[in-house]
Scaffold this motif. Structure first.
Motif, short mmCIF file in Angstrom:
data_model
loop_
_atom_site.label_atom_id
_atom_site.label_comp_id
_atom_site.label_asym_id
_atom_site.label_seq_id
_atom_site.Cartn_x
_atom_site.Cartn_y
_atom_site.Cartn_z
N THR A 1 12.40 2.88 -2.92
CA THR A 1 12.13 1.98 -1.91
C THR A 1 10.59 2.12 -1.61
OG1 THR A 1 12.20 3.58 -0.03
CG2 THR A 1 14.01 2.58 -0.78
N GLY A 2 10.16 1.41 -0.78
CA GLY A 2 8.57 1.40 -0.40
C GLY A 2 8.47 2.54 0.81
N GLY B 1 20.45 11.85 -5.21
CA GLY B 1 21.22 11.97 -3.92
C GLY B 1 20.03 12.33 -2.90
N GLY B 2 18.92 11.70 -3.16
CA GLY B 2 17.93 11.91 -2.08
C GLY B 2 16.47 11.48 -2.57
N PRO B 3 15.70 12.10 -2.26
CA PRO B 3 14.02 11.56 -2.67
C PRO B 3 13.70 12.18 -3.91
CG PRO B 3 13.63 13.06 -0.79
CD PRO B 3 15.34 12.82 -0.97
N ASP C 1 0.96 -1.22 -0.02
CA ASP C 1 0.12 -0.09 0.00
C ASP C 1 0.77 1.30 -0.04
OD1 ASP C 1 -2.40 -1.24 -0.19
OD2 ASP C 1 -2.80 -1.40 2.06
N VAL C 2 1.63 1.55 -1.20
CA VAL C 2 2.27 2.69 -1.22
C VAL C 2 1.74 3.66 -2.04
CG1 VAL C 2 4.49 1.28 -0.67
CG2 VAL C 2 3.75 1.57 -3.14
N VAL D 1 6.20 11.56 -2.45
CA VAL D 1 7.75 11.73 -2.22
C VAL D 1 8.33 10.35 -2.08
CG1 VAL D 1 9.44 12.53 -0.57
CG2 VAL D 1 7.41 14.06 -1.11
N LEU D 2 9.01 9.88 -2.86
CA LEU D 2 9.66 8.74 -3.27
C LEU D 2 11.16 8.51 -2.41
CD1 LEU D 2 8.59 7.82 -6.76
CD2 LEU D 2 7.27 7.94 -4.76
N GLN D 3 11.49 7.79 -1.24
CA GLN D 3 12.74 7.37 -0.72
C GLN D 3 13.42 6.75 -1.54
OE1 GLN D 3 13.81 9.67 1.46
NE2 GLN D 3 11.47 10.69 1.94
#
Length: 398
Positions: free
Chosen positions: A382-383, A341-343, A50-51, A373-375
């Motif tokens: 990632t999830g 370099g980040g999300p 559930d993302v 916003v996706l880490q």
């Protein structure tokens, strides 16, 4: 571009400018401050899948509450009395079954747009992915994108979006079948929200294009020419009827896309519109003035997009669009996660909680920007993902 009467659009913005006067456009500006988290995965999910994974779509149900979609392919909704009190409902309203037969259109499905007149009967456009790399013998290539065949489908709910019935019906398909030698991403995908104008409803959908009869296996010999990549505009007077949608061909809405497993369709190419390099996240009609405002994401290039991020464009008629304006800079889903370099940020949607429309296709000058916003970890997304919102101000400029 063509006249309003030709397109069947309501000429709500005629008279806004005089001959020789610059046409008005809209500028959207983010309010200062941090984004507010609406939903965070895995914290708020019913299960790990559930993302946030699609642009959010919302409607008011028959009791005045809000139903919002925008999660993964086992589709669940966020519900609440208003946008400030949304919580995930753990019931799956439309499951993805991983069907190996592409003719059944039941592999991986995301609810990508909703439309309702009464909050009970709800039509939904579905972004369907046939992921041939997951089905032995269906694709000779190993990579997901080389085997990805996309179709826009429609499903229907009679209970306010609590369940959507099967089977799904084809709205927009490439005029050929998925084949083992595909080699690249093909079809129609990522429909925008559905908007209304007079007696018609509209949505925008992306395509990566395809070659004409000489270059596409299974394409009928009398088919039209090459389909260019881009974003195409669809129209219907009866959006609950999946066979009624017609795509714009540059002169009118005359292209019907049939199921290639049920017929041998041979439509002419649709005409890509706008400055859109990728799918349109949302379209709203802004009051006062009646101009349409689209939000979308773009990767930096040497042309119209000097930096990666979210952009907006303005239109009086859904066909003619302004140059893009930057709304929020940042690496997007289309950038290289290894170098971000980040999300990453993805799926921008302008949504006004005070909209007079049950389907939120109308906006005042102070909507919210919803986005994901996706880490990342190294080169992987990632999830750990969040759906967030930030207030926006919209003003007319020349």
């Amino acid at each position: 571009m063509r006249r309003f009467a030709r397109l069947g659009l309501v000429p709500a913005v005629i008279g806004l400018s005089s001959p020789g006067e610059a046409a008005p456009t809209l500028r959207a500006v983010l309010a200062p401050g941090a984004a507010e988290t609406v939903y965070a995965a895995p914290r708020d999910g019913c299960e790990p899948n559930d993302v946030p994974d699609a642009p959010v779509r919302a409607f008011r149900d028959a009791d005045g509450g809000v139903t919002l979609f925008g999660l993964h392919y086992d589709n669940r909704a966020l519900k609440g009395p208003d946008f400030a009190h949304l919580k995930v409902d753990c019931r799956i309203v439309y499951a993805s079954r991983g069907e190996a037969d592409p003719a059944r259109y039941d592999d991986r499905s995301w609810i990508a747009a909703t439309w309702t007149r009464d909050g009970r009967d709800v039509s939904a456009l579905v972004h369907h992915e046939y992921q041939a790399n997951e089905h032995p013998g269906r694709c000779r290539f190993p990579a997901y994108m080389q085997c990805w065949f996309n179709t826009v489908l429609e499903v229907r709910s009679r209970d306010g979006g609590a369940t959507f019935a099967r089977p799904a019906a084809v709205v927009a398909s490439a005029p050929f079948r998925q084949d083992v030698d595909q080699g690249r991403h093909r079809g129609f995908f990522n429909p925008s929200n559905i908007v209304s104008d007079g007696r018609f409803a509209y949505f925008l959908a992306s395509t990566t294009g395809w070659a004409g009869p000489a270059g596409a296996a299974g394409l009928a010999p009398e088919a039209g020419g090459d389909q260019a990549a881009g974003v195409c505009l669809f129209r219907s007077a009866t959006p609950a009827d999946p066979s009624s949608w017609r795509a714009f061909d540059g002169r009118g809405f005359r292209i019907a896309y049939a199921d290639p497993y049920a017929a041998r369709p041979h439509p002419a190419p649709c005409a890509p519109i706008g400055p859109f390099p990728a799918p349109v996240g949302s379209v709203v009609r802004v009051a006062p003035g009646g101009l349409w405002l689209a939000a979308f994401q773009a990767k930096a290039d040497a042309g119209a997009f000097p930096v990666s991020g979210f952009y907006t464009a303005t239109s009086p008629d859904l066909v003619t669009w302004s140059a893009p304006r930057l709304l929020l800079p940042g690496p997007t889903l289309y950038d290289d996660a290894c170098r971000a370099g980040g999300p990453l940020i993805a799926y921008p949607v302008l949504l006004d909680p005070a909209s007079p429309s049950r389907n939120f296709d109308r906006s005042g000058t102070h909507p919210d920007l919803y986005y994901d916003v996706l880490q990342t970890e190294g080169c992987d997304i990632t999830g750990r993902r969040s759906l967030v919102r930030r207030p926006v101000s919209i003003e007319a400029v020349r």
